[in-house]
Scaffold this motif. Sequence first.
Motif, PDB file in Angstrom:
ATOM      1  N   LYS A 178       0.909  -1.224   0.167  1.00  0.00           N
ATOM      2  CA  LYS A 178       0.030  -0.020   0.020  1.00  0.00           C
ATOM      3  C   LYS A 178       0.985   1.328  -0.148  1.00  0.00           C
ATOM      4  O   LYS A 178       0.427   2.395  -0.518  1.00  0.00           O
ATOM      5  N   MET A 179       1.924   1.230   0.674  1.00  0.00           N
ATOM      6  CA  MET A 179       2.909   2.449   0.825  1.00  0.00           C
ATOM      7  C   MET A 179       3.507   2.864  -0.614  1.00  0.00           C
ATOM      8  O   MET A 179       3.455   3.881  -0.906  1.00  0.00           O
ATOM      9  N   VAL A 180       3.731   1.698  -1.670  1.00  0.00           N
ATOM     10  CA  VAL A 180       4.262   2.166  -2.856  1.00  0.00           C
ATOM     11  C   VAL A 180       3.209   2.511  -3.777  1.00  0.00           C
ATOM     12  O   VAL A 180       3.417   2.548  -5.029  1.00  0.00           O
ATOM     13  N   GLY A 181       1.907   2.765  -3.539  1.00  0.00           N
ATOM     14  CA  GLY A 181       0.738   3.094  -4.160  1.00  0.00           C
ATOM     15  C   GLY A 181      -0.344   2.230  -4.661  1.00  0.00           C
ATOM     16  O   GLY A 181      -1.000   2.640  -5.657  1.00  0.00           O
ATOM     17  N   PHE A 182      -0.371   1.018  -4.078  1.00  0.00           N
ATOM     18  CA  PHE A 182      -1.640   0.088  -4.596  1.00  0.00           C
ATOM     19  C   PHE A 182      -2.858   0.822  -4.559  1.00  0.00           C
ATOM     20  O   PHE A 182      -3.570   0.892  -5.523  1.00  0.00           O
ATOM     21  N   ASP A 183      -3.124   1.438  -3.313  1.00  0.00           N
ATOM     22  CA  ASP A 183      -4.625   2.029  -3.056  1.00  0.00           C
ATOM     23  C   ASP A 183      -4.727   3.162  -4.191  1.00  0.00           C
ATOM     24  O   ASP A 183      -5.765   3.256  -4.617  1.00  0.00           O
ATOM     25  N   MET A 184      -3.634   3.907  -4.650  1.00  0.00           N
ATOM     26  CA  MET A 184      -3.913   5.169  -5.369  1.00  0.00           C
ATOM     27  C   MET A 184      -4.178   4.582  -6.932  1.00  0.00           C
ATOM     28  O   MET A 184      -4.923   4.904  -7.484  1.00  0.00           O
TER      29      MET A 184
END
Length: 414
Positions: A276-282
């Motif tokens: 999630k920190m590397v952008g999954f949710d974005m």
Amino acid sequence: MPLHDTLQPRQAGRRVFVVGVGMTKFFNPGAANSRDYPDMAKEAGQKALADAQIPYSAVEQACIGYVYGDSTSGQRAIYHSLGLTGIPITNVNNNCATGSTALFMARQLIQGGMADCVLALGFEKMEKGSISMTFTDRTNPLDKHVEVVANSCGLSAHPFAPQIFAKAGKEHMEKYGTKPEHFAKIGWKNHKHSVNNPYSQFQKEYTLDEVKTSRQVFDFLTILQCCPTSDGAAAAVLASEAFVRNYDLQSKAVEIVAQEMVTDFPSSFKGNSIIKMVGFDMSKEAARRCYMKSGLKPTDIDVIELHDCFSANELITYEALGLCPEGQGGKLVDRGDNTYGGKWVINPSGGLISKGHPLGATGLAQCAELCWQLRGEAGKRQVPGAKVALQHNLGLGGAVVVTLYKMGFPEAAR
């Protein structure tokens, strides 16, 4: 539910088309054929204008993206190569999503009725080696990202970018049973695709074993699964429907049918998930909004250019874009649904891993590749019958831009 979904729907605005694209070959920083950024910008910009068959005087505004450069480098890049016409020029910096952010801004200007023709151009002249912070006397914009990594699995002295994406891949393996070979297959696939791309930094095909046994960068990630630092430039000319008609550009106009930029949510920094920190949710939310607004589904897409800064991120992004359920990216790889003959051709250009990753140019190079694919102009790497394309560009810190393209102008078939 995101707040914006509870609000009254906004007016869609005017239709926006890409009518010209161009790019330079990407190459190693400091190479014998190294060029300065104005020269690269000139080539990409002139190619895009020639492709659109319009003069620079028809351009009403320009959005210029770069990460490594002094203020107003955008003006210097085009003043003495494309023209001094007095138009508004906006300099854009959004980390690795800079190129697609320039594209996003240009589209908004046309969609909102502020202009009928806008140039989006990105370039980068980088230093060799891993990316590092430029300023050490002020707050690091990725300090919260660093904190998540430190709290969840610890930091090492290795370069930050490969470290965190390898850790994201490791999290995926531990959670879903994905194997190192799945990531290696992505690197192998992208290097194979780039053999047919004359703009690619690397055009050598490797065996899967060569990818797996190449120099280790961090944990399971080897050098042939990592994007290189690169020099290069790319550009796109965007236009309104009226402009397309006035200049008789219907036959080559590629419509941007949906485009969304999304930045980090609280989930990026809670729960100690590196994925999630590397952008999954974005990425997931940007794709969801694009599908909702366009009425298209993942199964409607033929060709995809996505942000494969590392092989781990490509696999994770399959799931974020809805190409497969979460946890099944490895199965998608095993089925061959990411290459020719599968459900989608993903990164036919070779992607960032093999084509290269000059930060400011990457998003616009993705746009160029997809326009060539939809127009049937991609040569030996052409995806047969490509009609719908998806672009995904990620920048930590953070921003994700997802864009859906479709070939065809209302009057083109008449």
